[in-house]
Design an enzyme around this catalytic site. Structure first.
Site, PDB file in Angstrom:
ATOM      1  N   HIS A   1      -8.989 -38.713 -35.401  1.00  0.00           N
ATOM      2  CA  HIS A   1      -7.991 -39.221 -36.239  1.00  0.00           C
ATOM      3  C   HIS A   1      -8.759 -40.347 -37.331  1.00  0.00           C
ATOM      4  O   HIS A   1      -8.829 -39.908 -38.624  1.00  0.00           O
ATOM      5  CB  HIS A   1      -7.119 -40.339 -35.537  1.00  0.00           C
ATOM      6  CG  HIS A   1      -5.994 -39.662 -34.480  1.00  0.00           C
ATOM      7  ND1 HIS A   1      -5.356 -38.383 -35.017  1.00  0.00           N
ATOM      8  CD2 HIS A   1      -6.046 -39.512 -33.326  1.00  0.00           C
ATOM      9  CE1 HIS A   1      -4.811 -37.956 -33.814  1.00  0.00           C
ATOM     10  NE2 HIS A   1      -5.160 -38.601 -33.025  1.00  0.00           N
TER      11      HIS A   1
ATOM     12  N   ASP B   1      -3.537 -31.268 -32.310  1.00  0.00           N
ATOM     13  CA  ASP B   1      -3.151 -32.552 -31.468  1.00  0.00           C
ATOM     14  C   ASP B   1      -1.702 -32.449 -30.415  1.00  0.00           C
ATOM     15  O   ASP B   1      -1.906 -31.461 -29.501  1.00  0.00           O
ATOM     16  CB  ASP B   1      -3.086 -33.667 -32.218  1.00  0.00           C
ATOM     17  CG  ASP B   1      -3.012 -35.072 -31.645  1.00  0.00           C
ATOM     18  OD1 ASP B   1      -2.915 -34.887 -30.363  1.00  0.00           O
ATOM     19  OD2 ASP B   1      -2.837 -36.040 -32.123  1.00  0.00           O
TER      20      ASP B   1
HETATM   21 ZN   LIG Z   1      -5.194 -36.941 -29.222  1.00  0.00          ZN
END
Ligand SMILES: [Zn+2]
Length: 458
Positions: free
Chosen positions: A270, A321
């Site tokens: 991220h 994800d």
């Molecule tokens: Zn994750």
């Protein structure tokens, strides 16, 4: 000469299209030879369309595929990452090894269809529903490895260090009981997976986040670890940045750069909320970032500083994800569209001054090499010595039909093709042919059964 010969009208080599390409997959499942400008020899299989290398999906939680599309209604005044996480835990607390295998096999077949040939599992589901260990601590890991083998995708397992609920909380919450590990346990899981001898399986380690692991435990995990990938969730949420500042006086990426010994093994997943100084520190360290555009959009995380990361030359992989989408062209499209909306410009990721005016080619090129590193491969893509993976484009798909060859990648990302990848090869074997995945109807059938079991109980 051993191995199998293939020939393509064109293939994506060293960041551009090359014509008339001969490829030889060695018996070891790696590319033994690649030549452009060569006529097709009679013994070569002529591939059905232009060829791209497969991409790595560098961040996956396979079980979350079981509620893709099922958390899209607001049922309280506040709906954010944290309320989503509470819903996610409901599946995490219920799923059995058999159900996990069924869900993951469906997911992995979809990832192949979406142009990925390797997936990195950031795996924190370890224990039984009641939190006690399985007789084999790798029971849920094997469920994922078996699912990957069922469909023929490569798998990088990353057992996760997960020991506390927050910076100031010494233990996990009760609803996190299936995740509990310490550094020694993660190292044992990693050794068990790496030494299993299963084909197309390798293993690194992960740290759930700075809020979920104490500095001393992180140090124990890393001590003498060796050359394996190290993944960590970092700076996804502003609340996490604030909590880290409060607890340590430093922002999460800043803390990692100062204390964790970042190097090229590290993947910062991220890295949404960053400063210029943090980006420079990561660039100097050699670590990479893994951006997950569709999930970050779905969860309302915020925008990563994409121009900042690209300009600093930080390796940038992509991940699906939570699996609300399962195709890399869509991830790259959302990555760029987020930046266009934010900056009110077009082609934010292109770099004409560096000789790369094509947005899709620049993002694809970055994700290709960085993804290979994130999964622990020294070589990745259509190059000699790399694993023999490829994607055959379906130029009969209406969105690619009649396009000039040099614009195919642009259209693949920005013209929303329906079924762009006709054939998918992993390690010299076909995992998908003419749009049909290996494993046939058993995969969706088992998935449907698992989904009914999981959701009937809600
Ligand atoms: Zn994750």
């Amino acid at each position: 000469m051993s191995g199998t010969l293939y020939w393509a009208t064109r293939a994506w080599i060293d960041g551009r299209w090359a014509d008339a390409v001969l490829l030889r997959a060695g018996d070891d499942g790696h590319w033994a030879e690649i030549h452009a400008g060569t006529a097709a020899p009679p013994q070569a299989e002529v591939l059905a369309g232009p060829v791209l290398p497969g991409l790595v999906d560098a961040h996956s939680h396979a079980f979350q595929r079981a509620f893709a599309g099922l958390s899209e209604r607001r049922d309280s005044a506040q709906d954010d990452f944290w309320s989503w996480r509470d819903r996610m835990y409901r599946v995490a607390l219920r799923i059995t090894p058999e159900q996990l295998r069924a869900v993951a096999a469906m997911l992995y077949a979809e990832l192949l269809r979406g142009g990925y040939t390797q997936v990195c599992e950031f795996h924190y589901l370890q224990h039984k529903v009641d939190g006690r260990p399985y007789a084999d601590p790798l029971a849920l890991s094997w469920a994922l490895a078996t699912a990957a083998a069922d469909v023929g995708i490569g798998l990088t397992m990353l057992p996760v260090l997960y020991e506390r609920a927050g910076f100031t909380q010494p233990a996990l919450r009760d609803d996190q009981r299936r995740f509990a590990t310490d550094a020694a346990a993660v190292r044992a899981l990693q050794r068990g997976l790496a030494g299993s001898g299963r084909p197309l399986l390798n293993a690194g380690v992960a740290i759930h986040s700075l809020r979920a692991a104490a500095p001393a435990s992180i140090a124990r995990l890393l001590d003498g670890l060796g050359e394996v990938p190290i993944h960590v969730h970092v700076a996804e949420q502003t609340a996490e940045v604030d909590d880290c500042l409060l607890a340590t006086g430093q922002r999460p990426i800043e803390w990692l750069a100062r204390h964790a010994g970042l190097d090229a093994r590290w993947q910062l997943v991220h890295a949404t909320h960053s400063t210029r100084e943090e980006i420079d520190a990561v660039a100097q360290s050699g670590a990479g970032v893994v951006i997950c555009p569709s999930t970050e959009g779905n969860l309302g995380d915020g925008f990563a500083d994409l121009p900042g990361w690209l300009q600093a030359g930080v390796p940038m992989a992509i991940g699906s994800d939570s699996h609300v989408t399962r195709a890399w062209p869509e991830e790259l499209r959302w990555l760029e569209y987020g930046q266009r909306l934010l900056h009110r410009q077009r082609n934010v990721s292109a770099a004409p001054a560096e000789g790369q005016p094509a947005t899709a080619a620049r993002l694809f090129g970055r994700a290709l090499g960085a993804g290979g590193t994130a999964a622990g491969f020294g070589r990745w893509g259509l190059s000699v010595g790399a694993r023999a993976d490829l994607l055959v484009l379906d130029t009969q798909d209406t969105s690619l039909l009649g396009l000039p060859a040099e614009r195919l990648l642009d259209a693949l990302v920005f013209s929303s093709p329906g079924r762009p990848f006709r054939d998918v090869m992993v390690a010299g074997r076909w995992a998908q042919r003419d749009h049909q995945p290996r494993g046939g109807v058993d995969i969706p059938n088992r998935f449907a059964v698992a989904m009914r079991q999981l959701w009937e109980l809600t």
